[in-house]
Design a protein around this motif. Structure first.
Motif, PDB file in Angstrom:
ATOM      1  N   VAL A  53       0.835  -1.205   0.000  1.00  0.00           N
ATOM      2  CA  VAL A  53       0.000   0.000   0.000  1.00  0.00           C
ATOM      3  C   VAL A  53       0.869   1.254   0.000  1.00  0.00           C
ATOM      4  O   VAL A  53       0.400   2.353  -0.356  1.00  0.00           O
TER       5      VAL A  53
ATOM      6  N   ALA B 294      -3.138   2.381   7.113  1.00  0.00           N
ATOM      7  CA  ALA B 294      -3.793   1.575   6.093  1.00  0.00           C
ATOM      8  C   ALA B 294      -4.921   0.763   6.693  1.00  0.00           C
ATOM      9  O   ALA B 294      -4.814   0.274   7.840  1.00  0.00           O
TER      10      ALA B 294
ATOM     11  N   ALA C   1      -5.416   3.937   2.220  1.00  0.00           N
ATOM     12  CA  ALA C   1      -4.120   4.205   2.843  1.00  0.00           C
ATOM     13  C   ALA C   1      -3.879   5.701   2.825  1.00  0.00           C
ATOM     14  O   ALA C   1      -4.045   6.350   1.784  1.00  0.00           O
TER      15      ALA C   1
END
Length: 632
Positions: free
Chosen positions: A533, A567, A607
């Motif tokens: 991410v 995230a 995220a």
């Protein structure tokens, strides 16, 4: 700050030391072996023993020799590379390229400034190399013959020196210039601009109307590639390298000087205005597209900015020229420059493509700094072109920029041909007192023009989500067409479709924070071996770093930067991953990564990355170990 003239003279001195000065060699033959003395640019006088060849060309210590005559136990060689520039990295003369023709022009520029006869001698010697080797497009060629680069350089050289050389030399030069060939099948915009310039100058010099037709035909190709915002495609609708944009723009100014055509001046100034948006507070700009951080682009930019100041009388252009030039000077190595502006030795070719030669790019850089020096010595024109064209349309969304006292962020929408024209990932992030913490996404790849001296990991050189599924397929923003949806003074909204998922991103700045928010939407059920991410390459010889709790801390000489990534995939953890080669140098990738991630169609991940400078330098930093220092 060192003047243009001083820099140009130093590069000329370096190139002069690499010019092949020996024209003839007499060799003895004993038992089918040649024995002779070679005067080598690097080795000096050296004894050579070489197997006898009765045809073709042989190379001794990288110097090409052509058999001229053989009789009994004696052989005479004409040094095929006489007058050429020997490259100390490649250890031969790359004669199909344009180091020697640009060295001839550089010598002519310095002769016109200083009137010292050795500059005229050097130019004449270099011109002779081209005349002798161009007939067969340099017989030892490893690449295509660069006629378009040679032609504009040599017609400029001739026009400067024709009244200072003997009549027989002048006639010889004229004959060659009238018979040149071109790379007319090459449709790249900067090559069309070089052809336009060389043909219009040859028309003005010799009066052949066919040259006027060819100038017009290539001029048409230039303007087909122009956008409303002042940008020039390098390859029409395929690539928009900032380096080749500004080189095309610099050539437009040369065309204006030759023709006084107002359209050239108008498009030139639009193109310079487009460049200004890319220049960060340190003077760095060459981070987007083919040519990242090459000295080629910095020479063209300094010239174009100097020319804009000369053309309009506006001091702001000269101020930016000084900033870009000062940035360039930081990388100077004695009397020349690295081909790519990073701290690695040229011999390691970090950030290079396979058509690069350090002497070629230094000669090119010196020529355009020399042109800039000529402009600075000339009278400011101050012509009024500002009212003759519309202001550049800065609403086109191919690029977006965020700028305040602490941050500068640049983003391209993304094009699919070159990995270095990557969307979604910022192409440059500058932070006050740290400089560029991330820059030059992607890089050269095996599948695209020029190939690379890299590691095959260019697709991972991004500040964007990455994923790998169980069959090894990498999902990266490289080589994909993206979109910039909206740009305000403080934020950019952009989008990229990875195929199996898509990412909607917002980047926003305040006076103290840069925040990147991603929403990742999965379009089908999938299982990923790894999903990143957050992915950030950090240049190893510029920054120290540590992973501290849930933060990544990056330290420079003056300031510390804290990066936090929140995230929705709670298993994602910061990890030290690959070491890759980038135009900025070797970099360590740090990612927040989830392993064995399974998703269903319609699932979403979010995220939020917060980048916040601190006011002090941390002492607790990641120490680069020996394996990192020696890797790659």
């Amino acid at each position: 700050m060192q003047t243009y003239s001083e820099t140009v003279t130093e590069i000329h001195s370096w190139l002069s030391s690499l010019q092949v000065d020996q024209k003839w060699i007499d060799a003895n033959i004993k038992q089918n072996q040649l024995h002779f003395e070679l005067i080598h640019p690097q080795l000096g006088k050296t004894k050579v023993t070489h197997s006898l060849a009765t045809e073709g060309i042989l190379r001794a210590h990288g110097i090409a020799l052509e058999l001229w005559d053989i009789k009994d136990e004696r052989a005479k060689f004409r040094v095929y590379d006489y007058g050429g520039i020997w490259d100390p990295i490649d250890e031969y003369v790359p004669g199909e390229h344009y180091a020697t023709s640009h060295f001839a022009l550089l010598s002519a520029i310095l002769f016109n400034i200083n009137k010292q006869p050795h500059f005229l001698d050097k130019a004449t010697q270099a011109f002779e190399f081209h005349l002798y080797t161009c007939k067969d497009e340099y017989r030892l060629s490893n690449w295509m013959y660069h006629w378009d680069f040679q032609n504009y350089a040599l017609i400029e050289c001739y026009r400067r020196l024709k009244d200072h050389v003997a009549e027989d030399i002048k006639q010889h030069w004229q004959q060659a210039l009238k018979q040149w060939r071109s790379n007319h099948r090459n449709k790249l915009t900067n090559w069309a601009a070089m052809r336009a310039l060389s043909h219009v100058q040859r028309y003005q010099t010799f009066g052949n109307w066919l040259d006027l037709f060819r100038y017009k035909r290539n001029e048409m190709l230039i303007y087909k590639a122009e956008h409303r915002n002042g940008c020039f495609d390098d390859e029409l609708n395929v690539s928009r390298s900032i380096q080749y944009h500004i080189y095309t723009v610099a050539l437009l100014h040369r065309l204006y000087l030759s023709t006084q055509r107002k359209r050239h001046a108008q498009s030139f100034l639009r193109g310079v205005e487009f460049l200004l948006k890319f220049v960060d507070p340190d003077g760095d700009f060459n981070y987007w597209g083919r040519g990242q951080e090459q000295v080629f682009g910095y020479g063209a930019a300094v010239y174009a900015l100097t020319a804009a100041a000369n053309l309009t009388g506006e001091r702001r252009y000269e101020q930016v020229a000084d900033k870009v030039y000062d940035y360039l000077l930081q990388f100077k190595r004695g009397d020349h420059f690295p081909l790519v502006l990073n701290d690695h030795e040229d011999a390691k070719r970090v950030g290079w493509r396979d058509y690069h030669h350090t002497t070629v790019y230094n000669a090119f850089l010196a020529v355009w700094l020399g042109f800039a020096e000529e402009l600075r010595r000339s009278k400011i024109q101050s012509i009024n072109v500002a009212n003759a064209f519309e202001k550049p349309d800065l609403t086109e969304t191919d690029f977006a920029f965020l700028r305040n006292e602490n941050f500068f962020v640049a983003l391209g929408s993304g094009l699919s041909h070159y990995a270095s024209e990557m969307g979604l990932s910022p192409c440059h992030i500058w932070v006050k007192d740290l400089g560029a913490i991330y820059s030059c996404p992607g890089g050269a790849m095996r599948e695209t023009f020029g190939k690379f001296y890299g590691d095959g990991l260019a697709e991972k050189n991004c500040l964007a989500p990455l994923a790998v599924n169980y069959d090894g397929t990498l999902y990266s923003p490289a080589n994909k067409t993206g979109k910039i949806d909206k740009c305000t003074q403080d934020s950019i909204d952009c989008f990229l479709d990875y195929g199996i998922f898509e990412v909607h991103r917002r980047m926003a700045i305040s006076s103290t924070v840069l925040q990147i928010t991603d929403e990742i939407v999965f379009k089908q059920e999938c299982a990923f071996e790894e999903f990143r991410v957050f992915n950030l390459p950090i240049v190893l010889n510029r920054f120290r770093f540590e992973i501290q709790d849930e933060e990544l801390v990056i330290s420079g000489a003056k300031r510390t930067l804290c990066i936090k990534c929140d995230a929705s995939e709670s298993r994602a953890m910061f990890e030290l991953l690959e070491i890759i080669k980038t135009a900025k140098g070797r970099a360590r990738i740090i990612s927040r990564i989830s392993r064995n991630l399974r998703v269903a169609s319609g699932d979403r991940l979010t995220a939020t990355t917060t980048i916040k400078p601190d006011g002090h330098v941390s002492n607790r930093t990641h120490e680069v170990d020996a394996s990192e220092q020696t890797a790659l």
